[in-house]
Design a protein around this motif. Structure first.
Motif, PDB file in Angstrom:
ATOM      1  N   LEU A  15      37.037  37.369  48.325  1.00 24.31           N
ATOM      2  CA  LEU A  15      36.171  36.666  47.388  1.00 24.31           C
ATOM      3  C   LEU A  15      35.886  37.509  46.148  1.00 24.31           C
ATOM      4  N   ILE A  16      35.656  38.801  46.345  1.00 22.68           N
ATOM      5  CA  ILE A  16      35.391  39.686  45.200  1.00 22.68           C
ATOM      6  C   ILE A  16      36.621  39.777  44.307  1.00 22.68           C
ATOM      7  N   ALA A  17      37.815  39.863  44.933  1.00 20.31           N
ATOM      8  CA  ALA A  17      39.058  39.913  44.161  1.00 20.31           C
ATOM      9  C   ALA A  17      39.262  38.613  43.385  1.00 20.31           C
ATOM     10  N   LEU A  18      38.884  37.494  43.991  1.00 21.23           N
ATOM     11  CA  LEU A  18      38.984  36.203  43.308  1.00 21.23           C
ATOM     12  C   LEU A  18      38.077  36.162  42.080  1.00 21.23           C
ATOM     13  N   VAL A  19      36.852  36.623  42.240  1.00 22.07           N
ATOM     14  CA  VAL A  19      35.913  36.647  41.121  1.00 22.07           C
ATOM     15  C   VAL A  19      36.452  37.547  40.011  1.00 22.07           C
ATOM     16  N   ASP A  20      36.977  38.700  40.393  1.00 19.18           N
ATOM     17  CA  ASP A  20      37.547  39.645  39.444  1.00 19.18           C
ATOM     18  C   ASP A  20      38.656  38.992  38.625  1.00 19.18           C
ATOM     19  N   SER A  21      39.585  38.326  39.316  1.00 17.16           N
ATOM     20  CA  SER A  21      40.739  37.741  38.638  1.00 17.16           C
ATOM     21  C   SER A  21      40.390  36.478  37.863  1.00 17.16           C
ATOM     22  N   ILE A  22      39.610  35.593  38.469  1.00 17.29           N
ATOM     23  CA  ILE A  22      39.264  34.340  37.797  1.00 17.29           C
ATOM     24  C   ILE A  22      38.420  34.612  36.561  1.00 17.29           C
ATOM     25  N   GLY A  23      37.500  35.563  36.652  1.00 24.52           N
ATOM     26  CA  GLY A  23      36.699  35.926  35.492  1.00 24.52           C
ATOM     27  C   GLY A  23      37.563  36.427  34.346  1.00 24.52           C
ATOM     28  N   ALA A  24      38.591  37.208  34.694  1.00 26.04           N
ATOM     29  CA  ALA A  24      39.501  37.710  33.663  1.00 26.04           C
ATOM     30  C   ALA A  24      40.343  36.581  33.077  1.00 26.04           C
ATOM     31  N   LEU A  25      40.821  35.680  33.931  1.00 29.00           N
ATOM     32  CA  LEU A  25      41.632  34.560  33.446  1.00 29.00           C
ATOM     33  C   LEU A  25      40.833  33.643  32.532  1.00 29.00           C
ATOM     34  N   LEU A  26      39.527  33.541  32.786  1.00 31.13           N
ATOM     35  CA  LEU A  26      38.660  32.698  31.962  1.00 31.13           C
ATOM     36  C   LEU A  26      38.172  33.422  30.708  1.00 31.13           C
ATOM     37  N   GLY A  27      38.515  34.712  30.592  1.00 28.81           N
ATOM     38  CA  GLY A  27      38.184  35.447  29.380  1.00 28.81           C
ATOM     39  C   GLY A  27      36.841  36.153  29.377  1.00 28.81           C
ATOM     40  N   PHE A  28      36.189  36.253  30.530  1.00 29.91           N
ATOM     41  CA  PHE A  28      34.901  36.931  30.582  1.00 29.91           C
ATOM     42  C   PHE A  28      35.054  38.450  30.457  1.00 29.91           C
ATOM     43  N   TRP A  29      36.189  38.979  30.903  1.00 32.10           N
ATOM     44  CA  TRP A  29      36.503  40.400  30.745  1.00 32.10           C
ATOM     45  C   TRP A  29      38.019  40.555  30.753  1.00 32.10           C
ATOM     46  N   SER A  30      38.495  41.714  30.337  1.00 28.77           N
ATOM     47  CA  SER A  30      39.941  41.917  30.230  1.00 28.77           C
ATOM     48  C   SER A  30      40.303  43.366  30.523  1.00 28.77           C
ATOM     49  N   ILE A  31      41.423  43.545  31.213  1.00 24.51           N
ATOM     50  CA  ILE A  31      41.923  44.880  31.519  1.00 24.51           C
ATOM     51  C   ILE A  31      42.375  45.576  30.244  1.00 24.51           C
ATOM     52  N   GLU A  32      42.612  44.802  29.185  1.00 24.78           N
ATOM     53  CA  GLU A  32      43.021  45.372  27.907  1.00 24.78           C
ATOM     54  C   GLU A  32      41.843  45.559  26.957  1.00 24.78           C
ATOM     55  N   GLY A  33      40.651  45.227  27.428  1.00 23.99           N
ATOM     56  CA  GLY A  33      39.481  45.323  26.570  1.00 23.99           C
ATOM     57  C   GLY A  33      38.625  46.539  26.860  1.00 23.99           C
ATOM     58  N   ALA A  34      37.404  46.509  26.333  1.00 29.05           N
ATOM     59  CA  ALA A  34      36.482  47.630  26.508  1.00 29.05           C
ATOM     60  C   ALA A  34      36.051  47.789  27.964  1.00 29.05           C
ATOM     61  N   GLU A  35      36.254  46.739  28.759  1.00 26.80           N
ATOM     62  CA  GLU A  35      35.835  46.777  30.166  1.00 26.80           C
ATOM     63  C   GLU A  35      36.886  47.382  31.085  1.00 26.80           C
ATOM     64  N   ARG A  36      37.972  47.918  30.531  1.00 28.62           N
ATOM     65  CA  ARG A  36      39.089  48.422  31.338  1.00 28.62           C
ATOM     66  C   ARG A  36      38.631  49.390  32.424  1.00 28.62           C
ATOM     67  N   ASN A  37      37.860  50.397  32.051  1.00 24.91           N
ATOM     68  CA  ASN A  37      37.431  51.407  33.025  1.00 24.91           C
ATOM     69  C   ASN A  37      36.567  50.796  34.128  1.00 24.91           C
ATOM     70  N   GLN A  38      35.675  49.893  33.746  1.00 23.10           N
ATOM     71  CA  GLN A  38      34.819  49.248  34.743  1.00 23.10           C
ATOM     72  C   GLN A  38      35.637  48.389  35.706  1.00 23.10           C
TER      73      GLN A  38
END
Length: 276
Positions: A15-38
């Motif tokens: 479930l946590i992995a789903l939230v992580d991925s779905i949030g990124a797909l919806l644009g709430f955060w990005s591995i290429e953005g400022a949130e990368r380290n987090q």
């Protein structure tokens, strides 16, 4: 730890992995953005939780079984996950370097992770084969998945391969494509050896974990490594792969304990039948 707690932990990880991925797909955060380290810290914690759960399953399995085969499968399962997690860290691409091998592949660092995933999934394959052997003596359940997996892997490699790809990338991904193809078909063979449609939900889920492992790597090969003419459909494909991969690992780590439960159930059932 009680059995249901091990299951709850796997469900929580998924479930946590789903939230992580779905949030990124919806644009709430990005591995290429400022949130990368987090994001990387969060995903590292997910992997650590997965490893912890696998260790707990290993310890519980060897504590409650007397069968050497179950203990062997438990060790193979834990060793597989440990090696695969090292591959996951490699795929994080912490130094953020690309085109390392002067090939047409931008994300060719993914080939480096094969050093860990190849032996890791080999151990999982051995665990799956050993589990099938405990279910049936029919060697076709092992022979056919190996043949089918190699053939499908080779066909997949030919279809996704790009011209001007370096020899290292070509050879390593080609060998790996065949291995992961065998892993996927082994999952299907495991379900069939458990009775097919008559298999329990737990057996179906564990078998599906093997199949999802092949799906996850098919996603990497077709859309991350060779996709978009070698540029990869990144980072979206990374998020999709993460969901499938974590679900796969969260399921297959329960194989040893499932076999112990099935063995105990079979033993108890036979004891009741033979008791006058």
């Amino acid at each position: 730890m009680k059995e249901h707690n091990l299951i709850y932990l796997s469900v929580s990880i998924i479930l946590i992995a789903l939230v992580d991925s779905i949030g990124a797909l919806l644009g709430f955060w990005s591995i290429e953005g400022a949130e990368r380290n987090q994001i990387l810290i969060c995903e590292s914690l997910i992997l650590f939780a997965l490893l912890t759960n696998s260790w707990l399953i290993y310890r519980k399995t060897i504590a409650i079984t007397q069968y050497p085969a179950h203990k062997q499968i438990a060790l193979l399962s834990f060793g597989s996950l440990f090696l695969c997690l090292l591959g996951d860290v490699t795929n994080f691409n912490l130094p953020e370097t690309f085109y390392r091998y002067e090939s047409a592949i931008k994300h060719d660092y993914l080939a480096d992770s094969i050093y860990f995933f190849l032996p890791g999934y080999t151990l999982l394959l051995l665990a799956g084969i050993r589990a099938i052997e405990l279910n049936t003596k029919d060697k076709r359940f092992i022979r056919y998945p190996v043949i089918a997996g190699c053939v499908v892997g080779m066909i997949s490699m030919v279809m996704m391969h790009l011209p001007n790809t370096g020899w290292f990338i070509t050879i390593s991904t080609g060998i790996y494509a065949m291995l992961i193809g065998v892993v996927g078909f082994t999952g299907l063979a495991f379900i069939l050896s458990c009775g097919g449609f008559e298999a329990s939900k737990s057996e179906l889920l564990v078998g599906m974990g093997f199949i999802l492992a092949a799906v996850a790597d098919a996603i990497i090969g077709n859309f991350w490594i060779y996709g978009n003419q070698g540029e990869g459909f990144y980072p979206q494909v990374r998020y999709i792969n993460w969901m499938v991969y974590i679900a796969s690992q969260s399921l297959v780590i329960h194989l040893p304990h499932l076999l112990v439960i099935n063995s105990k159930y079979f033993h108890d059932k036979n004891s009741k039948i033979t008791t006058p």
